[in-house]
Design an enzyme around this catalytic site. Structure first.
Site, PDB file in Angstrom:
ATOM      1  N   SER A 157       5.431   1.870  10.097  1.00 37.21           N
ATOM      2  CA  SER A 157       5.516   0.804   9.095  1.00 37.21           C
ATOM      3  C   SER A 157       4.527  -0.312   9.395  1.00 37.21           C
ATOM      4  O   SER A 157       4.015  -0.956   8.476  1.00 37.21           O
ATOM      5  CB  SER A 157       6.934   0.248   9.008  1.00 37.21           C
ATOM      6  OG  SER A 157       7.365  -0.263  10.252  1.00 37.21           O
ATOM      7  N   GLU A 158       4.232  -0.555  10.693  1.00 35.57           N
ATOM      8  CA  GLU A 158       3.177  -1.497  11.054  1.00 35.57           C
ATOM      9  C   GLU A 158       2.480  -1.061  12.339  1.00 35.57           C
ATOM     10  O   GLU A 158       3.092  -0.461  13.231  1.00 35.57           O
ATOM     11  CB  GLU A 158       3.707  -2.924  11.268  1.00 35.57           C
ATOM     12  CG  GLU A 158       3.772  -3.778  10.018  1.00 35.57           C
ATOM     13  CD  GLU A 158       5.141  -3.732   9.382  1.00 35.57           C
ATOM     14  OE1 GLU A 158       5.304  -4.287   8.283  1.00 35.57           O
ATOM     15  OE2 GLU A 158       6.049  -3.141   9.990  1.00 35.57           O
ATOM     16  N   THR A 159       1.199  -1.388  12.402  1.00 37.68           N
ATOM     17  CA  THR A 159       0.421  -1.309  13.632  1.00 37.68           C
ATOM     18  C   THR A 159      -0.174  -2.693  13.874  1.00 37.68           C
ATOM     19  O   THR A 159      -0.694  -3.324  12.939  1.00 37.68           O
ATOM     20  CB  THR A 159      -0.700  -0.263  13.534  1.00 37.68           C
ATOM     21  OG1 THR A 159      -0.111   1.045  13.405  1.00 37.68           O
ATOM     22  CG2 THR A 159      -1.588  -0.286  14.752  1.00 37.68           C
TER      23      THR A 159
END
Length: 277
Positions: free
Chosen positions: A43-45
């Protein structure tokens, strides 16, 4: 570029929300960061590089777009900084805010605490709520009569919808494409549904369609905004709340938020992490 894969906000070493963490001497271009985030698929990096003044320059990307702030990726970043450099407090320069993450090792477990941007909240617009209820298949009878829905912010805008029962929370579902259009049109980072088990314990589910993700197992930014909302409503009992999230996904997560009584002040969001093998 080496990508650390870290699950943040674990519960007794299990579950957690996966995040990619990339440390480098300089940040890659926006195009490269977007490509990497899409390839990692979490969902996020988060991407971070030293600023030269003791702080770190930080940017967050979902698979589809840059995100102004991400709590679970910051918790994961803290764990990687702790492993790489050592336990300490690390100032972070985001795109629009300056925050801090501190990290320590407790019996072999990395514990990160992020200090959020300032918080704010306001009553949710009635037309916005009507659209949200229709999107997620809820009615006014499903809402918590004692906690009104609000738009809240602690770095990112969230629509927070308190529900009156745990069973209502378990029913949360929606169409991803329709949810993406809804969040984009209203500038909403996530729609957070919460159920109050007690004054100090809450259960949550967060829709993150704008990032291309149906649901987030743990959402530190929304947890910070929610804690600020509770403070604005005078609904805080004590200085610490615990939020359990991800249970309906089979990825149990535990988020702890500590806050003062000062309206609008930042809150401290705490969580443990584990490496994803």
């Amino acid at each position: 570029m080496h990508i650390h894969r870290i699950a943040a906000f674990t519960d007794r070493g299990q579950g957690g929300n996966p995040a990619g963490v990339a440390l480098s001497e300089q940040l890659p271009s926006a195009e490269v960061m977007q490509q990497v985030a899409a390839k990692v698929g979490y969902s996020e990096t988060v991407f971070a590089c030293p600023n030269g003044d003791g702080s770190w320059r930080v940017r967050y990307y979902s698979p589809e777009a840059e995100v102004a702030f991400c709590g679970h990726a910051t918790i994961a970043l803290g764990a990687v900084l702790g492993q790489t450099i050592g336990p300490s407090s690390y100032p972070l320069a985001l795109a629009h805010d300056n925050i801090e993450v501190s990290v320590e090792n407790r019996n072999g477990v990395w514990v990160s605490v992020l200090r959020s941007p300032p918080t704010r909240s306001a009553p949710a617009n009635s037309a916005l709520m009507a659209e949200a209820l229709d999107l997620f298949g809820y009615t006014h009878g499903d809402l918590d009569p004692d906690l009104p829905p609000r738009e809240a912010n602690a770095g990112v805008d969230h629509l927070i919808v308190p529900l009156g029962s745990r069973s209502a929370l378990s029913r949360m579902d929606y169409d991803l494409d329709r949810g993406r259009r809804f969040m984009r049109s209203h500038g909403i980072g996530t729609v957070a549904f919460v159920y109050r088990e007690s004054g100090a314990l809450y259960h949550a589910r967060n829709a993150f369609a704008i990032g291309g993700v149906l649901e987030d197992p743990a959402t530190g930014a929304a947890a910070a905004a929610f804690a600020g909302m509770l403070r604005d409503l005078g609904a805080i009992e004590g200085s610490l709340i615990t939020i359990r999230q991800g249970e309906d996904m089979g990825e149990p997560c535990r988020i702890e938020v500590e806050l003062t009584t000062v309206a609008g002040s930042p809150v401290n969001v705490r969580g443990t992490s584990r490496a994803i093998v």
